[in-house]
Design a protein around this motif. Structure first.
Motif, PDB file in Angstrom:
ATOM      1  N   GLN A  23       0.831  -1.192   0.000  1.00  0.00           N
ATOM      2  CA  GLN A  23       0.000   0.000   0.000  1.00  0.00           C
ATOM      3  C   GLN A  23       0.867   1.242   0.000  1.00  0.00           C
ATOM      4  OE1 GLN A  23      -2.662  -0.463   3.428  1.00  0.00           O
ATOM      5  NE2 GLN A  23      -4.291  -1.099   2.048  1.00  0.00           N
ATOM      6  N   GLN A  24       0.345   2.284  -0.601  1.00  0.00           N
ATOM      7  CA  GLN A  24       1.041   3.563  -0.569  1.00  0.00           C
ATOM      8  C   GLN A  24       1.109   4.060   0.859  1.00  0.00           C
ATOM      9  OE1 GLN A  24       0.250   6.399  -3.812  1.00  0.00           O
ATOM     10  NE2 GLN A  24      -0.189   7.909  -2.229  1.00  0.00           N
ATOM     11  N   ASP A  25       2.239   4.649   1.209  1.00  0.00           N
ATOM     12  CA  ASP A  25       2.454   5.085   2.587  1.00  0.00           C
ATOM     13  C   ASP A  25       1.305   5.953   3.096  1.00  0.00           C
ATOM     14  OD1 ASP A  25       4.845   3.772   2.577  1.00  0.00           O
ATOM     15  OD2 ASP A  25       6.059   5.556   2.174  1.00  0.00           O
ATOM     16  N   SER A  26       0.853   5.634   4.307  1.00  0.00           N
ATOM     17  CA  SER A  26      -0.129   6.452   5.051  1.00  0.00           C
ATOM     18  C   SER A  26      -1.448   6.614   4.314  1.00  0.00           C
ATOM     19  CB  SER A  26       0.473   7.838   5.360  1.00  0.00           C
ATOM     20  OG  SER A  26       1.684   7.707   6.065  1.00  0.00           O
ATOM     21  N   THR A  27      -1.796   5.641   3.460  1.00  0.00           N
ATOM     22  CA  THR A  27      -3.083   5.672   2.765  1.00  0.00           C
ATOM     23  C   THR A  27      -3.660   4.264   2.749  1.00  0.00           C
ATOM     24  OG1 THR A  27      -2.312   5.119   0.541  1.00  0.00           O
ATOM     25  CG2 THR A  27      -2.105   7.412   1.201  1.00  0.00           C
ATOM     26  N   ASP A  28      -4.879   4.152   2.235  1.00  0.00           N
ATOM     27  CA  ASP A  28      -5.463   2.824   2.024  1.00  0.00           C
ATOM     28  C   ASP A  28      -5.448   2.456   0.543  1.00  0.00           C
ATOM     29  OD1 ASP A  28      -7.337   4.539   1.018  1.00  0.00           O
ATOM     30  OD2 ASP A  28      -9.035   3.715   2.147  1.00  0.00           O
TER      31      ASP A  28
END
Length: 321
Positions: free
Chosen positions: A47-52
Motif C-alpha cells: 500500500q502507498q504510505d499512510s493511505t489505504d
C-alpha cells in the motif's frame, strides 16, 4: 491460461510447468540431496504510505517464472526429485468479496495454474512447515535474498529455519541460468510484446509534434500498449527524453519525470517497452521531433546505425564479443 482480452496473446500454464521441469532437471545435476524442496515467496500486495491505496501489483519475477500466478501474497514449493509442486494461497474472509470479487476455493487455483496441489494458508508459520514435512523435505532451497532466506526474520522465515536444513546458495545460480535461456514459449511472448511496443513507438513517431510535453509521449505509449496489447505494466520506467536530456541515462525517473517541452529541431530518444505476463523487451529509438534530421544529426545517426547493423551481421549462436 493467461489472457487479458480477445485480441491478446494466450499463454498456457504448461509454459510454467516446463519451467519448473527445467529447473528440477538442472538442480538434479548438482549436489542437492533427494527431496530437496524449492521454496519461493511471491510478491506482496503493498500500500502507498499512510493511505489505504493499493500499489498496482506486479508478481515477483522468480515466482512468476515458476508458477505464472497473478495473485499476491502466495508461496510455492517444488520437490526437486519428483517435480511435485504445491501452491499456497492466502485464505481470505468471505467478506472480502465486496472489495475483491468472488472468493474461490483451492480447486479453482489448482485448475487455473495446473499445479499438483493448492493449500489455503491462514498461518504461514504452521501450514507451510507442516506441508514441507509431509513432502519429506530434507533441504529447503531458497533464493539468496528475501524473507524466506532471512535467518533473523520472523514468521515463516523463523519457523522454517528452525525446523529444516536451509540452503540459500544452490538455487540462485541455477534458476538464474534457467531464466537466461528462454524456451520457445517464452520467446513467443517476448516477440508478442516487442511487436506491440514497436507499433506503439511507430504511432508516436507519426503523431508527435514540436511543442508536445515529453510526458504526453509517455502517456500515449502506455495507452497504446495496454489498449492494443493488454499490457497493464511497462517493463521499466519510460524514458521520453528530448534535446540535451537524451544524454541522461536514467531520465524518466523521479528526478526528471519526462517533464520538458519537446522543442523544434531537437532529437527525441524514447526508451520504452510494454510488458505482458511479466515478460518484456527493451526498445530504444531516436528520431527528429519535426521529422527532419539536421546534417549533424544525420551523420551521427548513420554512424550508430552502421555499428548496429555490423553487430547484427556478426551475431552467431555461441559467439563472443
Amino acid at each position: 491460461m493467461f489472457k487479458i482480452g480477445a485480441n491478446t496473446m494466450s499463454v498456457p500454464m504448461s509454459l510454467f510447468a516446463d519451467n519448473r521441469k527445467r529447473l528440477c532437471n538442472k538442480l538434479r545435476t548438482t549436489d542437492v540431496p533427494e527431496h530437496s524442496i524449492v521454496l519461493l515467496q511471491g510478491g506482496q500486495q503493498l500500500q502507498q504510505d499512510s493511505t489505504d491505496r493499493d500499489i498496482t501489483f506486479r508478481q515477483e519475477s522468480f515466482f512468476q517464472w515458476c508458477f505464472g500466478v497473478s495473485e499476491p501474497d502466495c508461496y510455492g514449493a517444488i520437490d526437486v526429485t519428483s517435480g511435485r509442486c504445491v501452491l499456497f494461497i492466502p485464505k481470505l474472509p468471505v467478506e472480502y468479496r465486496v472489495w475483491m470479487g468472488e472468493i474461490f476455493p483451492p480447486s479453482h487455483f489448482q485448475a487455473k495454474y495446473r499445479v499438483d496441489d493448492v493449500m489455503f494458508v491462514d498461518d504461514v508459520s504452521t501450514v507451510i512447515p507442516d506441508v514441507l514435512r509431509s513432502m519429506e523435505a530434507r533441504v529447503i532451497l531458497t533464493l539468496e535474498r528475501g524473507l524466506i532466506s532471512d535467518r533473523e526474520g520472523l514468521g515463516i522465515a523463523g519457523s522454517i529455519c528452525s525446523s529444516f536444513k536451509m540452503d540459500t546458495e544452490s538455487l540462485q545460480p541455477v534458476i538464474s541460468e534457467c531464466r537466461v535461456i528462454k524456451s520457445k514459449g517464452e520467446i513467443d511472448i517476448i516477440r508478442y510484446v516487442s511487436r506491440v511496443s514497436s507499433e506503439a513507438h511507430k504511432e508516436i513517431m507519426r503523431r508527435i509534434r514540436p511543442g508536445w510535453m515529453e510526458y504526453q509521449a509517455e502517456s500515449l505509449f502506455r495507452h497504446l500498449v495496454q489498449t492494443h496489447g493488454g499490457g497493464r505494466h511497462v517493463f521499466y520506467d519510460c524514458v521520453a527524453s528530448s534535446g540535451p536530456r537524451c544524454a541522461i541515462m536514467n531520465y524518466g525517473g523521479a528526478t526528471c519525470p519526462n517533464d520538458h517541452v519537446i522543442e523544434d529541431g531537437t532529437l527525441c530518444l524514447f526508451d520504452m517497452s510494454g510488458e505482458y505476463c511479466c515478460y518484456g523487451s527493451d526498445i530504444t529509438n531516436t528520431f527528429p521531433a519535426n521529422g527532419k534530421f539536421t546534417e549533424d544529426q544525420k551523420a551521427i545517426y548513420h554512424i550508430v546505425l552502421e555499428a548496429n547493423m555490423a553487430v547484427k551481421a556478426a551475431m552467431r549462436p555461441g559467439g563472443w564479443f
